[in-house]
Design an enzyme around this catalytic site. Structure first.
Site, PDB file in Angstrom:
ATOM      1  N   PHE A 147       5.279  -6.567  11.101  1.00  0.00           N
ATOM      2  CA  PHE A 147       5.555  -6.599  12.537  1.00  0.00           C
ATOM      3  C   PHE A 147       6.570  -7.704  12.787  1.00  0.00           C
ATOM      4  O   PHE A 147       6.350  -8.848  12.408  1.00  0.00           O
ATOM      5  CB  PHE A 147       4.282  -6.854  13.353  1.00  0.00           C
ATOM      6  CG  PHE A 147       4.527  -6.733  14.832  1.00  0.00           C
ATOM      7  CD1 PHE A 147       4.489  -5.500  15.461  1.00  0.00           C
ATOM      8  CD2 PHE A 147       4.837  -7.849  15.595  1.00  0.00           C
ATOM      9  CE1 PHE A 147       4.751  -5.365  16.821  1.00  0.00           C
ATOM     10  CE2 PHE A 147       5.103  -7.733  16.959  1.00  0.00           C
ATOM     11  CZ  PHE A 147       5.058  -6.486  17.574  1.00  0.00           C
ATOM     12  N   ASP A 232       9.520 -14.402   8.171  1.00  0.00           N
ATOM     13  CA  ASP A 232       9.049 -14.373   9.560  1.00  0.00           C
ATOM     14  C   ASP A 232       7.730 -15.141   9.630  1.00  0.00           C
ATOM     15  O   ASP A 232       6.685 -14.644   9.211  1.00  0.00           O
ATOM     16  CB  ASP A 232       8.868 -12.915   9.999  1.00  0.00           C
ATOM     17  CG  ASP A 232       8.355 -12.786  11.433  1.00  0.00           C
ATOM     18  OD1 ASP A 232       7.814 -13.769  11.972  1.00  0.00           O
ATOM     19  OD2 ASP A 232       8.479 -11.689  12.003  1.00  0.00           O
ATOM     20  N   LYS A 261       5.293 -18.402  18.542  1.00  0.00           N
ATOM     21  CA  LYS A 261       3.901 -18.573  18.965  1.00  0.00           C
ATOM     22  C   LYS A 261       3.415 -20.022  19.131  1.00  0.00           C
ATOM     23  O   LYS A 261       3.365 -20.548  20.229  1.00  0.00           O
ATOM     24  CB  LYS A 261       2.993 -17.812  18.007  1.00  0.00           C
ATOM     25  CG  LYS A 261       3.119 -16.285  18.137  1.00  0.00           C
ATOM     26  CD  LYS A 261       2.125 -15.580  17.277  1.00  0.00           C
ATOM     27  CE  LYS A 261       2.238 -14.061  17.302  1.00  0.00           C
ATOM     28  NZ  LYS A 261       1.695 -13.426  18.502  1.00  0.00           N
TER      29      LYS A 261
HETATM   30  C1  LIG Z   1       5.084 -11.876  12.560  1.00  0.00           C
HETATM   31  C2  LIG Z   1       5.552 -11.627  13.959  1.00  0.00           C
HETATM   32  N1  LIG Z   1       6.860 -11.570  14.201  1.00  0.00           N
HETATM   33  C3  LIG Z   1       7.333 -11.359  15.436  1.00  0.00           C
HETATM   34  C4  LIG Z   1       6.476 -11.201  16.505  1.00  0.00           C
HETATM   35  C5  LIG Z   1       7.037 -10.977  17.882  1.00  0.00           C
HETATM   36  O1  LIG Z   1       6.866 -12.124  18.653  1.00  0.00           O
HETATM   37  P1  LIG Z   1       6.994 -12.061  20.241  1.00  0.00           P
HETATM   38  O2  LIG Z   1       5.863 -11.223  20.736  1.00  0.00           O
HETATM   39  O3  LIG Z   1       6.909 -13.490  20.672  1.00  0.00           O
HETATM   40  O4  LIG Z   1       8.319 -11.443  20.540  1.00  0.00           O
HETATM   41  C6  LIG Z   1       5.094 -11.272  16.293  1.00  0.00           C
HETATM   42  C7  LIG Z   1       4.154 -11.081  17.418  1.00  0.00           C
HETATM   43  O5  LIG Z   1       2.994 -10.852  17.245  1.00  0.00           O
HETATM   44  C8  LIG Z   1       4.617 -11.485  14.987  1.00  0.00           C
HETATM   45  O6  LIG Z   1       3.312 -11.560  14.725  1.00  0.00           O
END
Ligand SMILES: Cc1ncc(COP(=O)(O)O)c(C=O)c1O
Length: 421
Positions: A147, A232, A261
């Protein structure tokens, strides 16, 4: 205006009579909330009726220092009274210090771009990879189950084809391979590939950690083929896994790292860090965002990082994670616990519905979530206490007991758990 599904009983608040839901002003991108929280402190939340909850989800790994941390509140208050925003055309605020701290925690000389969310941090990484790769060498390979966000590019980077369906055509230049499978990754690489983008633990994908061999192998492959290794850390970063960054468990140094986050403990901020020579391919005008790095958000991030270092949150996550794992493993309805530090999933015995367990836990005043239909995710505050962990285990045991006692056992598949509440 389309009718919104009715909210479950007990969800109403002072500002909202149930009938108002028919005229809900919010787009229906989330289902109706089971509860409306109005206040938080540490690992505790309170709803509009004054009911207290123990929060072991932290807004999906966001409030790593707990709710309303006084140091963050004070920093926001002071900054709000000093300077909230100026254009990035000018220098301002604490962003510089935050960038220096992040670079130190990452342990390698690089530079930071501030964004406002995880998806935007990843957008920056993707654009960086494209500029770095040059025309014709722009493909980003990511993993099935991953994700990376909900913008069009990060949605395509996200290795969950079902989420792509309604939004075709998505931006070109993304490819997905099996998770933790180095051969599959190697087979996907051709001259159009610029970068590999992976999470150290697939969070939304079910809390699935990478193996040491996989991350080490990816680093080797990227070096051999001249690719960027982009990690990520939006969910795993900043102490949650027991290291400052999840990839540090695997002994690799990535070229690009994204985070969000926990960086603002709830104040929207994201960041994309890149090795200096990679970051250096951006020129003025290549990338920008109005709010990124503004004084209010970076004042929060500076306070967050100061508390995190003072409290040594990676150590705390390691210790609390071990206690939480042991507690979960002792539950009869749990077949296994996976994850790192305080990003954990409890796999439930076949036949126990994780969504029903999460809903019953919420009824009983515990916030967790069903990360898959058969697994419960726990991502508590990194400052969670041993007593709070013990309390959570007791409530989870009771919630599982309630759920399993209402399920008709299917030839011994369902283990009945005693209701301890
Ligand atoms: C690993 C990862 N990358 C990117 C995101 C996207 O982040 P945002 O919701 O702040 O755009 C998330 C959100 O859960 C995530 O867990």
């Amino acid at each position: 205006m389309p009718r919104r599904p009715a909210a479950p009983a007990g969800h109403g608040s002072a500002m909202e009579a149930p009938d108002d839901l028919d005229q809900c002003p919010l787009m229906p991108t989330y289902g109706p909330p089971q509860v409306r929280f109005v206040r938080g402190e540490g690992s505790r939340l309170w709803d509009a009726d004054g009911k207290e909850y123990l929060d072991l989800l932290s807004g999906l790994a966001v409030t790593s220092l707990g709710h309303s941390h006084p140091a963050v509140a004070d920093a926001l208050d002071a900054q709000a009274r000093t300077l909230v925003h100026v254009s990035n055309l000018f220098g301002s605020g604490p962003g510089w210090e935050v960038a220096v701290t992040l670079d130190r925690l990452l342990g390698a000389g690089g530079q930071v771009f501030f964004a406002n969310s995880g998806a935007e941090a990843n957008e920056c990484a993707i654009k960086l990879a494209r500029k770095w790769g040059g025309r014709g060498r722009h493909v980003v390979v990511s993993a099935f189950g991953s994700f990376h966000g909900r913008t069009l590019a990060t949605l395509h980077a996200t290795g969950q084809p079902a989420k792509h369906e309604a939004f075709q055509p998505l931006p070109e230049g993304f490819r997905h391979v099996a998770w933790n499978d180095l051969d599959a990754l190697e087979a996907s690489i051709d001259p159009t590939v610029a970068a590999v983008l992976l999470e150290p633990v697939q969070g939304e994908g079910g809390v699935m950690p990478a193996t040491v061999e996989y991350f080490a192998g990816v680093r080797r492959l990227c070096d051999e083929r001249g690719l960027l290794f982009m990690v990520d850390e939006v969910q795993t970063g900043l102490g949650r896994t027991g290291k400052w960054f999840g990839h540090q468990h695997f002994g690799v140094v990535p070229d690009v790292v994204t985070m969000a986050k926990a960086l603002g403990n709830g104040v929207p901020i994201g960041a994309c860090w890149a090795r200096a020579d990679v970051a250096g391919v951006f020129e003025p005008g290549d990338h920008a965002t109005t709010f990124g790095g503004q004084p209010l958000a970076t004042a929060a991030a500076r306070a967050v990082l100061t508390v995190m270092e003072d409290e040594d949150v990676p150590r705390r996550a390691t210790e609390a994670g071990a206690a939480l794992t042991a507690g979960l493993e002792g539950l009869p309805g749990v077949t296994g616990v996976r994850g790192l530090g305080l990003l954990l999933a409890a796999q439930l015995v076949d036949g126990i519905d994780a969504r029903a367990v999460a809903a019953e836990a919420l009824n009983r005043g515990l916030v967790v979530n069903a990360v898959t239909p058969t697994a419960i995710r726990l991502a508590p505050s990194l400052l969670v206490s041993p007593a709070e962990i013990a309390e959570a285990i007791t409530v989870l045991a009771a919630a599982m007991g309630d759920v399993t006692s209402t399920v008709t056992p299917d030839a011994g598949q369902v283990l009945l758990v005693e209701d301890t509440a």
